[in-house]
Write an enzyme that holds these catalytic residues in place. Structure first.
Site, PDB file in Angstrom:
ATOM      1  N   LYS A   1       1.025  -1.546  -0.158  1.00 31.87           N
ATOM      2  CA  LYS A   1       0.095   0.123   0.365  1.00 31.87           C
ATOM      3  C   LYS A   1       1.437   1.641  -0.065  1.00 31.87           C
ATOM      4  CE  LYS A   1      -3.800  -1.283   2.155  1.00 31.87           C
ATOM      5  NZ  LYS A   1      -5.159  -2.225   3.189  1.00 31.87           N
TER       6      LYS A   1
ATOM      7  N   ARG B   1      -3.121 -10.418   5.521  1.00 27.56           N
ATOM      8  CA  ARG B   1      -3.869  -9.840   3.818  1.00 27.56           C
ATOM      9  C   ARG B   1      -3.493  -9.572   2.724  1.00 27.56           C
ATOM     10  NH1 ARG B   1      -6.868  -6.323   0.594  1.00 27.56           N
ATOM     11  NH2 ARG B   1      -8.367  -7.576  -0.674  1.00 27.56           N
TER      12      ARG B   1
END
Length: 288
Positions: free
Chosen positions: A228, A262
């Site tokens: 991210k 995740r």
């Protein structure tokens, strides 16, 4: 760090043990996910990704058909369902025993996935905020529910994220949502702090610094930081160059109590869990 009490969720009628952290592999059946390496559209691409996720040791697959990156294109409910059907048909054919989570904020999509394809878990980035029927649907379907904190919507969340007190607001948000779900009879709830969703880089690292405080809820905690912007913007690189940073933050997250990671990169996450667990197994030994 003191050991966390054992956590279990009911998955397809069986207790799923979270005393050792689990890996959730990302399967995006979208053309526009923020990390281009995760975009799978053809049957061959999806099939290859399914095999890789499971062969590299993931415990579950999270399939999504609606890109939640900032400023993502809006996809209709019908469009989302059609994309998901392709992936879920292949999953059911290739690995019918796999534990599957569906990444959706829509109640009708969640119902279709559970009732028609046996999806075991619902993963909602909006915690019911984008579909008023979601909580009731989760209760009726009687499946574990992952709810994430997000300020705004995928289209607006990164425009001007602001908090007067980040930790207090996130904790109060979850406290209210958990109570609403409990009142409806939902038994298995998993919390996701929502790294990158309506948060600045500073907000993300503030959450990470206080991640262990989420144990006050006595609920499983999912962390999704994989590749991210909180990593690649801070380091001045790209999502494709953010694997090392992802592994570093996953390690910190495990040390601070994450139960599920995740991730895009399965093998590296599995290795990270093994290394952290090896260290934990020796933390109570003393020098004689």
């Amino acid at each position: 760090m003191e050991a966390l009490s054992p956590k279990y969720i009911n998955v397809n009628g069986s207790l799923f043990d979270l005393s050792t952290p689990r890996i959730m592999g990302i399967l995006n059946v979208t053309p526009d996910s923020f990390y281009s390496g995760s975009r799978m559209q053809t049957e061959a691409e999806i099939t290859g990704r399914i095999h890789r996720i499971l062969d590299e040791g993931a415990d579950m697959i999270d399939i999504g058909a609606y890109s939640s990156r900032p400023n993502a294109e809006h996809v209709s409910s019908h469009g989302e369902m059609e994309r998901l059907r392709v992936g879920l048909e292949l999953l059911r054919k290739i690995h019918p025993e796999a534990i599957v989570s569906v990444d959706t904020f829509r109640a009708d999509v969640a119902r279709m996935c559970v009732e028609e394809y046996g999806v075991a878990i619902i993963n909602d980035i909006a915690a019911g905020e984008m579909d008023a029927d979601m909580f009731r649907t989760v209760a009726e379907l009687n499946v574990p529910y992952i709810m994430m904190h997000m300020q705004g919507t995928p289209q607006s969340m990164q425009q001007h994220p602001h908090y007067d007190n980040l930790l207090k607001e996130v904790f109060m948000y979850f406290a209210l949502k958990v109570q609403q779900l409990r009142n409806l009879g939902v038994k298995d709830i998993i919390l996701d702090p929502g790294f990158g969703f309506g948060k600045t880089i500073e907000h993300n690292y503030e959450l990470l610094a206080h991640l262990e405080e989420f144990r006050i809820f006595e609920l499983p905690l999912l962390v999704g930081v994989s590749r991210k912007s909180m990593i690649y913007r801070l380091l001045g690189n790209t999502p494709h160059e953010a694997l090392n940073g992802t592994t570093a933050l996953n390690t910190i997250s495990l040390m601070k109590g994450a139960d599920i990671l995740r991730v895009h990169d399965i093998r590296e996450a599995v290795e990270t869990v093994k290394l952290v667990e090896a260290m934990r197994s020796n933390t109570n030994k003393v020098i004689e």
